[in-house]
Design a protein around this motif. Sequence first.
Motif, PDB file in Angstrom:
ATOM      1  N   ASP A 144       0.805  -1.202   0.000  1.00 14.67           N
ATOM      2  CA  ASP A 144       0.000   0.000   0.000  1.00 14.67           C
ATOM      3  C   ASP A 144       0.850   1.269   0.000  1.00 14.67           C
ATOM      4  OD1 ASP A 144      -2.551   1.075  -0.037  1.00 14.67           O
ATOM      5  OD2 ASP A 144      -2.564   1.414   2.120  1.00 14.67           O
ATOM      6  N   LEU A 145       2.144   1.129   0.333  1.00 14.23           N
ATOM      7  CA  LEU A 145       2.986   2.322   0.453  1.00 14.23           C
ATOM      8  C   LEU A 145       2.985   3.140  -0.843  1.00 14.23           C
ATOM      9  CD1 LEU A 145       4.961   3.934   2.191  1.00 14.23           C
ATOM     10  CD2 LEU A 145       6.797   2.563   1.261  1.00 14.23           C
ATOM     11  N   GLY A 146       3.175   2.456  -1.964  1.00 16.04           N
ATOM     12  CA  GLY A 146       3.169   3.133  -3.252  1.00 16.04           C
ATOM     13  C   GLY A 146       1.855   3.856  -3.492  1.00 16.04           C
ATOM     14  N   ASN A 147       0.768   3.168  -3.166  1.00 16.13           N
ATOM     15  CA  ASN A 147      -0.567   3.747  -3.288  1.00 16.13           C
ATOM     16  C   ASN A 147      -0.702   5.045  -2.526  1.00 16.13           C
ATOM     17  OD1 ASN A 147      -2.275   2.405  -4.884  1.00 16.13           O
ATOM     18  ND2 ASN A 147      -2.855   0.870  -3.352  1.00 16.13           N
ATOM     19  N   GLN A 148      -0.232   5.007  -1.281  1.00 15.03           N
ATOM     20  CA  GLN A 148      -0.383   6.176  -0.420  1.00 15.03           C
ATOM     21  C   GLN A 148       0.433   7.341  -0.961  1.00 15.03           C
ATOM     22  OE1 GLN A 148      -2.634   6.464   1.690  1.00 15.03           O
ATOM     23  NE2 GLN A 148      -3.215   4.322   1.861  1.00 15.03           N
ATOM     24  N   ILE A 149       1.625   7.029  -1.496  1.00 13.60           N
ATOM     25  CA  ILE A 149       2.432   8.099  -2.082  1.00 13.60           C
ATOM     26  C   ILE A 149       1.677   8.720  -3.260  1.00 13.60           C
ATOM     27  CG2 ILE A 149       4.550   8.587  -3.373  1.00 13.60           C
ATOM     28  CD1 ILE A 149       5.969   6.539  -1.644  1.00 13.60           C
ATOM     29  N   LEU A 150       1.054   7.854  -4.054  1.00 12.56           N
ATOM     30  CA  LEU A 150       0.316   8.359  -5.212  1.00 12.56           C
ATOM     31  C   LEU A 150      -0.908   9.162  -4.792  1.00 12.56           C
ATOM     32  CD1 LEU A 150       0.533   5.450  -7.771  1.00 12.56           C
ATOM     33  CD2 LEU A 150       1.616   7.700  -7.858  1.00 12.56           C
ATOM     34  N   LEU A 151      -1.601   8.672  -3.772  1.00 12.45           N
ATOM     35  CA  LEU A 151      -2.786   9.384  -3.297  1.00 12.45           C
ATOM     36  C   LEU A 151      -2.387  10.754  -2.759  1.00 12.45           C
ATOM     37  CD1 LEU A 151      -5.807   8.922  -3.035  1.00 12.45           C
ATOM     38  CD2 LEU A 151      -5.435   8.106  -0.715  1.00 12.45           C
ATOM     39  N   PHE A 152      -1.260  10.756  -2.063  1.00 12.20           N
ATOM     40  CA  PHE A 152      -0.748  12.020  -1.549  1.00 12.20           C
ATOM     41  C   PHE A 152      -0.459  12.980  -2.692  1.00 12.20           C
ATOM     42  CE2 PHE A 152       2.903  14.642  -0.236  1.00 12.20           C
ATOM     43  CZ  PHE A 152       2.335  15.287   0.853  1.00 12.20           C
ATOM     44  N   SER A 153       0.151  12.464  -3.772  1.00 11.39           N
ATOM     45  CA  SER A 153       0.456  13.354  -4.893  1.00 11.39           C
ATOM     46  C   SER A 153      -0.807  13.812  -5.583  1.00 11.39           C
ATOM     47  CB  SER A 153       1.374  12.701  -5.910  1.00 11.39           C
ATOM     48  OG  SER A 153       1.647  11.397  -5.568  1.00 11.39           O
ATOM     49  N   THR A 154      -1.817  12.934  -5.615  1.00 16.68           N
ATOM     50  CA  THR A 154      -3.079  13.350  -6.221  1.00 16.68           C
ATOM     51  C   THR A 154      -3.652  14.539  -5.457  1.00 16.68           C
ATOM     52  OG1 THR A 154      -3.435  11.019  -6.620  1.00 16.68           O
ATOM     53  CG2 THR A 154      -5.275  12.483  -7.051  1.00 16.68           C
ATOM     54  N   LEU A 155      -3.598  14.439  -4.141  1.00 20.67           N
ATOM     55  CA  LEU A 155      -4.084  15.560  -3.336  1.00 20.67           C
ATOM     56  C   LEU A 155      -3.258  16.817  -3.600  1.00 20.67           C
ATOM     57  CD1 LEU A 155      -4.865  13.779   0.039  1.00 20.67           C
ATOM     58  CD2 LEU A 155      -6.488  14.757  -1.579  1.00 20.67           C
ATOM     59  N   SER A 156      -1.936  16.612  -3.718  1.00 19.97           N
ATOM     60  CA  SER A 156      -1.077  17.761  -4.015  1.00 19.97           C
ATOM     61  C   SER A 156      -1.453  18.369  -5.351  1.00 19.97           C
ATOM     62  CB  SER A 156       0.386  17.337  -4.053  1.00 19.97           C
ATOM     63  OG  SER A 156       0.714  16.621  -2.915  1.00 19.97           O
ATOM     64  N   PHE A 157      -1.703  17.507  -6.308  1.00 18.17           N
ATOM     65  CA  PHE A 157      -2.062  17.941  -7.653  1.00 18.17           C
ATOM     66  C   PHE A 157      -3.342  18.768  -7.612  1.00 18.17           C
ATOM     67  CE2 PHE A 157      -4.403  16.926 -11.619  1.00 18.17           C
ATOM     68  CZ  PHE A 157      -3.547  17.549 -12.520  1.00 18.17           C
ATOM     69  N   LEU A 158      -4.237  18.425  -6.702  1.00 16.91           N
ATOM     70  CA  LEU A 158      -5.503  19.127  -6.596  1.00 16.91           C
ATOM     71  C   LEU A 158      -5.383  20.377  -5.737  1.00 16.91           C
ATOM     72  CD1 LEU A 158      -7.782  16.031  -6.128  1.00 16.91           C
ATOM     73  CD2 LEU A 158      -7.735  17.556  -8.094  1.00 16.91           C
ATOM     74  N   GLY A 159      -4.151  20.672  -5.328  1.00 18.94           N
ATOM     75  CA  GLY A 159      -3.956  21.900  -4.583  1.00 18.94           C
ATOM     76  C   GLY A 159      -4.013  21.705  -3.084  1.00 18.94           C
ATOM     77  N   LEU A 160      -4.219  20.480  -2.655  1.00 20.77           N
ATOM     78  CA  LEU A 160      -4.124  20.190  -1.227  1.00 20.77           C
ATOM     79  C   LEU A 160      -2.742  19.577  -1.020  1.00 20.77           C
ATOM     80  CD1 LEU A 160      -7.640  18.673  -1.264  1.00 20.77           C
ATOM     81  CD2 LEU A 160      -7.067  20.761  -0.036  1.00 20.77           C
ATOM     82  N   GLY A 161      -2.436  19.153   0.174  1.00 22.39           N
ATOM     83  CA  GLY A 161      -1.115  18.569   0.378  1.00 22.39           C
ATOM     84  C   GLY A 161      -0.051  19.626   0.213  1.00 22.39           C
ATOM     85  N   SER A 162       0.988  19.300  -0.579  1.00 20.61           N
ATOM     86  CA  SER A 162       2.055  20.273  -0.715  1.00 20.61           C
ATOM     87  C   SER A 162       1.776  21.193  -1.907  1.00 20.61           C
ATOM     88  CB  SER A 162       3.392  19.560  -0.867  1.00 20.61           C
ATOM     89  OG  SER A 162       3.259  18.498  -1.782  1.00 20.61           O
ATOM     90  N   ALA A 163       2.166  22.445  -1.770  1.00 14.56           N
ATOM     91  CA  ALA A 163       1.875  23.443  -2.795  1.00 14.56           C
ATOM     92  C   ALA A 163       2.918  23.398  -3.909  1.00 14.56           C
ATOM     93  CB  ALA A 163       1.834  24.814  -2.139  1.00 14.56           C
ATOM     94  N   PRO A 164       2.569  23.863  -5.113  1.00 14.40           N
ATOM     95  CA  PRO A 164       3.342  23.663  -6.328  1.00 14.40           C
ATOM     96  C   PRO A 164       4.863  23.742  -6.318  1.00 14.40           C
ATOM     97  CG  PRO A 164       1.302  24.588  -6.928  1.00 14.40           C
ATOM     98  CD  PRO A 164       1.247  24.355  -5.450  1.00 14.40           C
ATOM     99  N   PRO A 165       5.520  24.771  -5.865  1.00 15.70           N
ATOM    100  CA  PRO A 165       6.960  24.660  -6.180  1.00 15.70           C
ATOM    101  C   PRO A 165       7.633  23.523  -5.416  1.00 15.70           C
ATOM    102  CG  PRO A 165       6.540  26.604  -4.823  1.00 15.70           C
ATOM    103  CD  PRO A 165       5.206  25.980  -5.098  1.00 15.70           C
ATOM    104  N   THR A 166       6.978  23.038  -4.366  1.00 13.54           N
ATOM    105  CA  THR A 166       7.583  21.971  -3.581  1.00 13.54           C
ATOM    106  C   THR A 166       7.868  20.775  -4.463  1.00 13.54           C
ATOM    107  OG1 THR A 166       6.066  22.672  -1.878  1.00 13.54           O
ATOM    108  CG2 THR A 166       7.330  20.671  -1.445  1.00 13.54           C
ATOM    109  N   PRO A 167       9.094  20.268  -4.432  1.00 12.74           N
ATOM    110  CA  PRO A 167       9.360  19.065  -5.225  1.00 12.74           C
ATOM    111  C   PRO A 167       8.740  17.856  -4.535  1.00 12.74           C
ATOM    112  CG  PRO A 167      11.306  19.657  -3.971  1.00 12.74           C
ATOM    113  CD  PRO A 167      10.274  20.710  -3.675  1.00 12.74           C
ATOM    114  N   GLU A 168       7.758  17.277  -5.174  1.00 10.44           N
ATOM    115  CA  GLU A 168       7.112  16.110  -4.567  1.00 10.44           C
ATOM    116  C   GLU A 168       6.871  15.134  -5.696  1.00 10.44           C
ATOM    117  OE1 GLU A 168       4.402  13.426  -3.509  1.00 10.44           O
ATOM    118  OE2 GLU A 168       3.403  15.154  -4.417  1.00 10.44           O
ATOM    119  N   TRP A 169       7.216  13.852  -5.484  1.00  6.66           N
ATOM    120  CA  TRP A 169       7.252  12.884  -6.586  1.00  6.66           C
ATOM    121  C   TRP A 169       5.943  12.806  -7.361  1.00  6.66           C
ATOM    122  CZ3 TRP A 169       9.899   8.278  -3.574  1.00  6.66           C
ATOM    123  CH2 TRP A 169      11.240   8.626  -3.340  1.00  6.66           C
ATOM    124  N   GLY A 170       4.882  12.632  -6.659  1.00  6.38           N
ATOM    125  CA  GLY A 170       3.610  12.448  -7.339  1.00  6.38           C
ATOM    126  C   GLY A 170       3.237  13.670  -8.166  1.00  6.38           C
TER     127      GLY A 170
END
Lengths: 280, 341
Positions: free
Chosen positions: A204-230
Amino acid sequence: MFLKAFLRLIRKNYLFTAGCLICLFWILAAILAPVIAPYDPIAQDLAVKLNPPSAAHFFGTDNFGRDIFSRVIYGGRYSLLAGVVTVVCVTIIGSIYGAIAGYVGGVVDDVMMRLSEVILSFPQLILAMCINAALGSNLFNTIIALIVVAWPGYARLMRSVVISVKENQYIEAAEALGASKFRIMFREIFPNSISSVLIMATTDLGNQILLFSTLSFLGLGSAPPTPEWGMMVSDGVSYFNKFWVAGFPGLAIFTMAVGANFIGDGLRDILDPKLRKQVG
Amino acid sequence: MGTEKKEPLLQVKDLSIDFHTAEGVVHAVNHLSFDLYPGETLGIVGESGSGKSVSSLAVMRLIPDPPGKIVSGEILFHGKNLLDYSEKEMLKIRGNLISMIFQEPMTSLNPILTCGSQIAESLMLHKGMKKKEAMKAAEQLMRDVGIANAEKRVNEYPHQMSGGMKQRVMIAMALACEPEILFCDEPTTALDVTIQAQILDLIKKLNRERNTAIVMITHDFGVVSEICERVLVMYTGRIFEEAPSQKIFKMPKHPYTEGLIDSIPQISDVREALSTIEGTVPNPTEKLEGCSFWPRCSRAMDICKREDPSVKIIEEGRRVRCWLYEGSAEDTINPDEESVE
């Protein structure tokens, strides 16, 4: 004894060793990012935008001319943190919750499971977004949102395993020897049930990383200039003829997930004496 | 009774246990009474569903509630009623003063702990031993139950052992705290005949050396003849016959006991087929008129269909529940036991 088994596994179980090395590699990379990364991960240089991999930029550059290698190295700090923290918390919460529900049974089980199903009845991503939006958007809150969304799956798995394990005669034997309910739960049932949840956690670890990036992509999680894999992968999707933009961060997620998987298999071997024998 | 001078260690009085199932209430045990004396070996014999295992679980207070419920009766251990004990107090008794071994040695050990540590567990739990000390004691116990190479075996896992070995480990676990009573719930059913004989010898030896009272629960009269001094025959949760074991083989009183003894295979006999008792154990949810055995009984009389017989003492140490002996008996053994039925 556990440590000895662990050391023996490292020597004999190559997959487990590989998994440890991969994870160690990414963790070290994230910790030592300022030393390793040749560039500032958010510094833009439009003169070199979308350059393919070269001696100056090992992984090429993205559409703002940022060095992808540096961003991948720094990105581990966010992605790994979010993924690992989420999975660890969810495993602990889910397995204890599920074990209690499964072992106690009856009305307690019904109430606990219905409560967890309330969460499962929402689409995962939307619920995570709602929680995240309500709490406010930052790394910590996103992790909380991920945990809230993910634990019921673990609890259900743990519960079903516990229900079958508790029917074993060694549980009855332990009762007949005067072991308390608490002791039976944590010495007999829990260790006999946990391995499938551990496997689930590592896959599930990979999944969670991807879900986290999805949230980042939607503007939640980490904000754009932050380097984040997803987020880097989703940015790179617009430039799919420039493979390196999405490819390298994707590779990072992939290797991390595979590494975690290998560790999961190895952990199962440690916990199962039958396999331990074959390995050792 | 012959052992009258000694105080009984365990007295079960008028014990009734019901199970509330979806099909109705099952009266698993009905007004069961028996005594157990220190150092004695008592056999409880009966077909599946006769309530023998349930009775032993009741003494350990391990009947799952719900669905099980002890409706009436007393279980006196050293004169104190175990049914009044709190769960916490029972934890100190289980495995310490009263212990149990089970039918399936294959599944009775925790697969992820070494055999030694599982034996050590109850020593640490009840005797407050430290891990190291307990492991030493576990090694000695394994030697006592006849496990060769014990110093190596303590660190092995259950799957590395054979069935007989596992049963020995189970016995070592059960005996670790030197209990006063050991319930053996069909301990040899899952083992092959040679191992069965070894395990029975071991139980007999431990009974002699440690003066542990043994309650052997079995459906096999062969096991009873090997090891038990006294036998209780149970059917549908009731005692049908109680007798010293030599006497019961020579001269069974109850037709059911007769049937059970007849169905033991004999080497000397050249019979085509084994003799059996016709029919099966009645559906436990059904309420039966009269004696619960009459539909299968070869000597059933009219009265058997109408009224349930009471337990009669027919001679010193022998009780039987059958209309055949109703006339010859002097009085009922335990007035409060039967009057309500």
